[in-house]
Design a protein around this motif. Structure first.
Motif, PDB file in Angstrom:
ATOM      1  N   TYR A  35      39.425 -26.060   3.621  1.00 10.20           N
ATOM      2  CA  TYR A  35      38.867 -26.477   2.348  1.00 10.20           C
ATOM      3  C   TYR A  35      38.477 -25.268   1.500  1.00 10.20           C
ATOM      4  O   TYR A  35      38.651 -25.268   0.274  1.00 10.20           O
ATOM      5  CB  TYR A  35      37.642 -27.366   2.558  1.00 10.20           C
ATOM      6  N   LEU A  50      36.680 -33.729  -4.112  1.00  8.25           N
ATOM      7  CA  LEU A  50      36.547 -33.392  -2.693  1.00  8.25           C
ATOM      8  C   LEU A  50      35.418 -32.388  -2.485  1.00  8.25           C
ATOM      9  O   LEU A  50      34.640 -32.500  -1.529  1.00  8.25           O
ATOM     10  CB  LEU A  50      37.867 -32.818  -2.175  1.00  8.25           C
ATOM     11  N   LYS A 177      41.554 -35.683   7.972  1.00  5.78           N
ATOM     12  CA  LYS A 177      41.203 -35.591   6.556  1.00  5.78           C
ATOM     13  C   LYS A 177      42.336 -34.947   5.768  1.00  5.78           C
ATOM     14  O   LYS A 177      42.658 -35.375   4.656  1.00  5.78           O
ATOM     15  CB  LYS A 177      39.914 -34.782   6.394  1.00  5.78           C
ATOM     16  N   ASN A 181      44.586 -36.410   2.590  1.00  6.78           N
ATOM     17  CA  ASN A 181      44.323 -35.736   1.314  1.00  6.78           C
ATOM     18  C   ASN A 181      45.409 -36.045   0.290  1.00  6.78           C
ATOM     19  O   ASN A 181      45.127 -36.339  -0.873  1.00  6.78           O
ATOM     20  CB  ASN A 181      44.236 -34.223   1.522  1.00  6.78           C
TER      21      ASN A 181
END
Length: 320
Positions: A35, A50, A177, A181
């Motif tokens: 991330y 996000l 995740k 995405n």
């Protein structure tokens, strides 16, 4: 995380949410390296959403607390105690899916239940709601109207988020995740595009909307993603068959065994032997139970390869 650090994040989320400032906050306090790279390299609507979501989790805010945060962004003159005063407000209407899910959560039901006539009848029949009949009626009828107006991809995404709530949990594996995405990004792209479609000439709207919906549905219909999420939802374990997992495995750096001491290398060999044995047992148990063996077989293959690499390094040292 300290109370002061959490307070710093809450203050950011309550403000205009400058993206660069948020990225720096996550760089200092966040844990997901993937991330961090994404936020640093990509400033998109989805990345901003996000980032806010990840900072919410770091601050320990529930969804309800996050949605109730005041948003400070632009000045407006208000009447306070009979005097003109500057107040800082923001026009931040929630998307249909977020608003409906928040209302459903407040009642402890799913959105599908929330918009059903049966649920409204039951709520209005409760004695404790006798003094709020008109208010509740308006609220629930408004929710039903908004749901009825929502395009089908919005409804699908609501059902998706409610079916797989573990995606918002802090202990959810990062790879899952990452897997969704693109799905969420496609949905956000659709939602933005749909708003723009309203301004197009009538003769082009249908065709453009059809193409936008195909983008979302192609992700929602991806069986690999569904299989992974469904397997984790029912077992709490990763299936590991999707292409994304194979890409992640290829991207994992291979440890430089030559740099290890003889003692550390021996420890790694022992660990590899133990894990290889465990994965072999897990594979046999899955086969005996008639379960899907793909994940167990893949794990066994990885540990077998790791053990082979370590043993090859040990043999190389013996020949010196």
């Amino acid at each position: 995380m300290t109370a002061a650090e959490k307070k710093e994040i809450v203050a950011y989320l309550s403000g205009p949410r400058n993206y660069a400032e948020g990225v720096r906050l996550y760089e200092r306090h966040g844990h997901n390296r993937m991330y961090k790279r994404r936020f640093a390299l990509e400033d998109t609507e989805f990345s901003r959403a996000l980032l806010a979501e990840e900072l919410r989790k770091l601050a320990g805010l529930s969804d309800a607390e996050f949605n109730r945060l005041p948003r400070l962004a632009k000045s407006a003159t208000q009447q306070l105690n009979g005097k003109n005063a500057k107040a800082v407000i923001i026009d931040d209407p929630k998307p249909t899916d977020a608003a409906l899910m928040e209302l459903a959560e407040s009642f402890g039901v799913t959105v599908d239940e929330l918009v059903s006539q049966d649920f409204q009848d039951r709520v209005l029949a409760m004695d404790e709601n006798a003094e709020r009949i008109d208010e509740l009626t308006d609220e629930l009828e408004h929710a039903r109207a908004k749901y009825a107006e929502a395009p089908e991809p919005v409804r699908k995404m609501i059902r998706f988020r409610e079916k797989y709530p573990f995606l918002n949990e802090p202990d959810c594996p990062d790879i899952l995740k990452v897997l969704v995405n693109d799905m969420f990004a496609a949905f956000d792209t659709y939602r933005t595009a749909f708003a723009h479609l309203q301004a197009l000439p009538d003769e082009t709207i249908a065709e453009a909307a059809e193409q936008a919906e195909k983008v979302v549905n192609s992700y929602l219909a991806n069986r690999e993603i569904w299989d992974e999420l469904e397997h984790y939802r029912t077992t709490g374990e990763i299936l590991g068959r999707a292409a994304k997992f194979k890409e992640a495995q290829k991207a994992e750096p291979v440890e430089d065994l030559a740099a290890l001491s003889d003692l550390d290398l021996a420890k790694k060999l022992n660990s590899a032997r133990v894990n290889q044995s465990k994965k072999s047992t897990a594979l046999k148990e899955a086969e005996a139970a008639g379960k899907d063996t793909a994940a167990a077989a893949a794990a066994l293959e990885r540990w077998t390869a790791t053990r082979a690499r370590i043993e090859a390094e040990i043999e190389r040292r013996k020949k010196k």
